[in-house]
Design a protein around this motif. Sequence first.
Motif, PDB file in Angstrom:
ATOM      1  N   GLY A 178       0.828  -1.204   0.000  1.00 15.95           N
ATOM      2  CA  GLY A 178       0.000   0.000   0.000  1.00 15.95           C
ATOM      3  C   GLY A 178       0.857   1.246   0.000  1.00 15.95           C
ATOM      4  N   GLU A 179       0.248   2.388  -0.219  1.00 17.97           N
ATOM      5  CA  GLU A 179       1.010   3.634  -0.312  1.00 17.97           C
ATOM      6  C   GLU A 179       1.721   3.932   1.000  1.00 17.97           C
ATOM      7  OE1 GLU A 179       0.432   8.324  -1.575  1.00 17.97           O
ATOM      8  OE2 GLU A 179      -1.275   6.946  -1.617  1.00 17.97           O
ATOM      9  N   GLU A 180       1.031   3.773   2.125  1.00 19.52           N
ATOM     10  CA  GLU A 180       1.625   4.094   3.419  1.00 19.52           C
ATOM     11  C   GLU A 180       2.813   3.180   3.734  1.00 19.52           C
ATOM     12  OE1 GLU A 180       0.339   4.377   8.150  1.00 19.52           O
ATOM     13  OE2 GLU A 180      -1.199   4.246   6.587  1.00 19.52           O
ATOM     14  N   SER A 181       2.621   1.874   3.527  1.00 18.65           N
ATOM     15  CA  SER A 181       3.701   0.931   3.823  1.00 18.65           C
ATOM     16  C   SER A 181       4.869   1.119   2.858  1.00 18.65           C
ATOM     17  CB  SER A 181       3.194  -0.511   3.766  1.00 18.65           C
ATOM     18  OG  SER A 181       2.648  -0.816   2.496  1.00 18.65           O
ATOM     19  N   THR A 182       4.562   1.458   1.604  1.00 16.89           N
ATOM     20  CA  THR A 182       5.625   1.712   0.626  1.00 16.89           C
ATOM     21  C   THR A 182       6.479   2.902   1.046  1.00 16.89           C
ATOM     22  OG1 THR A 182       4.329   0.813  -1.211  1.00 16.89           O
ATOM     23  CG2 THR A 182       6.121   2.307  -1.778  1.00 16.89           C
ATOM     24  N   MET A 183       5.816   3.993   1.410  1.00 16.32           N
ATOM     25  CA  MET A 183       6.560   5.194   1.799  1.00 16.32           C
ATOM     26  C   MET A 183       7.352   4.957   3.078  1.00 16.32           C
ATOM     27  SD  MET A 183       5.844   6.999  -0.728  1.00 16.32           S
ATOM     28  CE  MET A 183       6.647   8.538  -0.276  1.00 16.32           C
ATOM     29  N   ARG A 184       6.797   4.189   4.006  1.00 15.52           N
ATOM     30  CA  ARG A 184       7.511   3.887   5.243  1.00 15.52           C
ATOM     31  C   ARG A 184       8.772   3.068   4.949  1.00 15.52           C
ATOM     32  NH1 ARG A 184       3.405   2.404   7.822  1.00 15.52           N
ATOM     33  NH2 ARG A 184       3.509   0.162   7.412  1.00 15.52           N
ATOM     34  N   SER A 185       8.647   2.091   4.058  1.00 19.70           N
ATOM     35  CA  SER A 185       9.800   1.269   3.685  1.00 19.70           C
ATOM     36  C   SER A 185      10.866   2.097   2.993  1.00 19.70           C
ATOM     37  CB  SER A 185       9.357   0.127   2.766  1.00 19.70           C
ATOM     38  OG  SER A 185       8.439  -0.727   3.411  1.00 19.70           O
ATOM     39  N   LEU A 186      10.444   2.983   2.090  1.00 21.86           N
ATOM     40  CA  LEU A 186      11.412   3.800   1.352  1.00 21.86           C
ATOM     41  C   LEU A 186      12.117   4.796   2.256  1.00 21.86           C
ATOM     42  CD1 LEU A 186       9.395   4.448  -1.941  1.00 21.86           C
ATOM     43  CD2 LEU A 186      11.389   2.964  -1.630  1.00 21.86           C
ATOM     44  N   ARG A 187      11.398   5.338   3.233  1.00 20.75           N
ATOM     45  CA  ARG A 187      12.045   6.266   4.180  1.00 20.75           C
ATOM     46  C   ARG A 187      13.131   5.543   4.973  1.00 20.75           C
ATOM     47  NH1 ARG A 187       6.801   8.612   4.529  1.00 20.75           N
ATOM     48  NH2 ARG A 187       6.196   7.164   6.186  1.00 20.75           N
ATOM     49  N   SER A 188      12.839   4.300   5.341  1.00 22.92           N
ATOM     50  CA  SER A 188      13.823   3.510   6.078  1.00 22.92           C
ATOM     51  C   SER A 188      15.041   3.214   5.209  1.00 22.92           C
ATOM     52  CB  SER A 188      13.182   2.207   6.553  1.00 22.92           C
ATOM     53  OG  SER A 188      14.140   1.380   7.182  1.00 22.92           O
ATOM     54  N   MET A 189      14.813   2.903   3.945  1.00 23.14           N
ATOM     55  CA  MET A 189      15.910   2.558   3.041  1.00 23.14           C
ATOM     56  C   MET A 189      16.731   3.775   2.641  1.00 23.14           C
ATOM     57  SD  MET A 189      13.807  -0.173   0.659  1.00 23.14           S
ATOM     58  CE  MET A 189      15.201  -0.994  -0.107  1.00 23.14           C
ATOM     59  N   SER A 190      16.162   4.952   2.792  1.00 19.74           N
ATOM     60  CA  SER A 190      16.860   6.170   2.362  1.00 19.74           C
ATOM     61  C   SER A 190      17.985   6.551   3.301  1.00 19.74           C
ATOM     62  CB  SER A 190      15.864   7.327   2.264  1.00 19.74           C
ATOM     63  OG  SER A 190      15.419   7.725   3.563  1.00 19.74           O
ATOM     64  N   GLU A 191      18.067   5.908   4.465  1.00 22.70           N
ATOM     65  CA  GLU A 191      19.034   6.307   5.483  1.00 22.70           C
ATOM     66  C   GLU A 191      20.474   5.933   5.126  1.00 22.70           C
ATOM     67  OE1 GLU A 191      17.573   4.557   9.040  1.00 22.70           O
ATOM     68  OE2 GLU A 191      15.778   5.837   9.133  1.00 22.70           O
ATOM     69  N   THR A 192      20.637   4.934   4.247  1.00 20.71           N
ATOM     70  CA  THR A 192      21.997   4.518   3.857  1.00 20.71           C
ATOM     71  C   THR A 192      22.104   4.413   2.342  1.00 20.71           C
ATOM     72  OG1 THR A 192      21.489   2.147   3.918  1.00 20.71           O
ATOM     73  CG2 THR A 192      22.192   3.173   5.992  1.00 20.71           C
ATOM     74  N   ALA A 193      23.338   4.469   1.859  1.00 20.57           N
ATOM     75  CA  ALA A 193      23.567   4.322   0.414  1.00 20.57           C
ATOM     76  C   ALA A 193      23.178   2.921  -0.046  1.00 20.57           C
ATOM     77  CB  ALA A 193      25.032   4.609   0.089  1.00 20.57           C
ATOM     78  N   ASP A 194      23.481   1.920   0.799  1.00 17.42           N
ATOM     79  CA  ASP A 194      23.123   0.549   0.431  1.00 17.42           C
ATOM     80  C   ASP A 194      21.598   0.397   0.328  1.00 17.42           C
ATOM     81  OD1 ASP A 194      25.734  -0.232   0.336  1.00 17.42           O
ATOM     82  OD2 ASP A 194      25.766  -1.083   2.369  1.00 17.42           O
ATOM     83  N   GLY A 195      20.893   1.003   1.268  1.00 15.45           N
ATOM     84  CA  GLY A 195      19.434   0.939   1.233  1.00 15.45           C
ATOM     85  C   GLY A 195      18.875   1.636   0.010  1.00 15.45           C
ATOM     86  N   GLN A 196      19.427   2.780  -0.332  1.00  9.31           N
ATOM     87  CA  GLN A 196      18.967   3.499  -1.520  1.00  9.31           C
ATOM     88  C   GLN A 196      19.241   2.690  -2.784  1.00  9.31           C
ATOM     89  OE1 GLN A 196      20.748   7.416  -1.539  1.00  9.31           O
ATOM     90  NE2 GLN A 196      19.269   8.225  -0.044  1.00  9.31           N
ATOM     91  N   MET A 197      20.417   2.084  -2.855  1.00  8.27           N
ATOM     92  CA  MET A 197      20.756   1.291  -4.032  1.00  8.27           C
ATOM     93  C   MET A 197      19.829   0.085  -4.149  1.00  8.27           C
ATOM     94  SD  MET A 197      22.572   0.978  -6.735  1.00  8.27           S
ATOM     95  CE  MET A 197      23.998   2.083  -6.524  1.00  8.27           C
ATOM     96  N   LYS A 198      19.532  -0.545  -3.032  1.00  3.89           N
ATOM     97  CA  LYS A 198      18.633  -1.698  -3.049  1.00  3.89           C
ATOM     98  C   LYS A 198      17.254  -1.284  -3.563  1.00  3.89           C
ATOM     99  CE  LYS A 198      18.604  -4.599   0.422  1.00  3.89           C
ATOM    100  NZ  LYS A 198      18.322  -5.198   1.759  1.00  3.89           N
ATOM    101  N   ALA A 199      16.756  -0.141  -3.086  1.00  6.22           N
ATOM    102  CA  ALA A 199      15.438   0.338  -3.529  1.00  6.22           C
ATOM    103  C   ALA A 199      15.435   0.619  -5.028  1.00  6.22           C
ATOM    104  CB  ALA A 199      15.055   1.593  -2.751  1.00  6.22           C
ATOM    105  N   LEU A 200      16.524   1.224  -5.511  1.00  8.42           N
ATOM    106  CA  LEU A 200      16.607   1.530  -6.940  1.00  8.42           C
ATOM    107  C   LEU A 200      16.664   0.254  -7.774  1.00  8.42           C
ATOM    108  CD1 LEU A 200      19.169   4.478  -6.821  1.00  8.42           C
ATOM    109  CD2 LEU A 200      16.741   4.633  -7.424  1.00  8.42           C
TER     110      LEU A 200
END
Length: 267
Positions: A178-200
């Motif tokens: 869902g939109e809320e869970s998606t945004m929550r997951s992405l905010r968590s992943m944005s904290e590190t470069a590895d998390g951002q790369m994984k999301a991308l």
Amino acid sequence: MPHRYSISHKRLVGLIACTLILGSAATASAGSVTGAATEWTQLANNAQLIDLLKSSGLQVDNQLRQISQLAEQIQNQLNIYTNMLQNTATLPDHIWGRVEDDLNQLRGIVDQGQGIAFSMGSADDVLKQRFKSYAELQGNLSKGEDLSSTYQTWSDTNRDTIAATLKAASLTADQFDGEESTMRSLRSMSETADGQMKALQIGHEIAAQQVAQIQKLRGLVSQQMTMVGTWLQSEQTENDLAQKLHEEFFHSIAPPTSGGEKMKVEW
């Protein structure tokens, strides 16, 4: 045939359009999709049902083409973000905000594809229930598998493929459901470069999957419209023949009654 429901053709077209229109993910949520598909069953007039399906066919194909193009654009944009991330520690907040928007929009694309498959499968079920000749034609052409079950197979395969992609990245489908869970997951992943790369990387793979899956869905819709067209042509041919025979019967010249012996009534 009398109308058992007070639902106008214009309103129904609007409801289908709302289900299929390209835009926010909420448009294709489970509730709205179920409600729109239910409208097929509420058409008391068979002619309305057929007209709505014919007009929706082109609209659905256009919507699928648009969301496929959008998925491809998102895929290309995620490539740009990936290249940027390789040259920086992490993506700055204003850039990451665009990533979140793109990935959330991609989730909406997935929902819309699922909604279209559900709605068109429902339409196929209603046609088979209403018209024996349609069910017989589909049975002859589909070799044991009807379109509604094929749509369901497509939907299941699409969900399973996305779930497998997320699982490979140690994520669950619920985190992007869902939109809320998606945004929550992405905010968590944005904290590190590895998390951002994984999301991308996840987003890029899902976008690529959707381009391929939506193309398959377009093929199913095209197959359905071809079958409906074949059925309607067959029905029209039979109706035209019946009308011709009717006219010939009632407009034929009556046989002569003069000549020969006349019947006499004897008392």
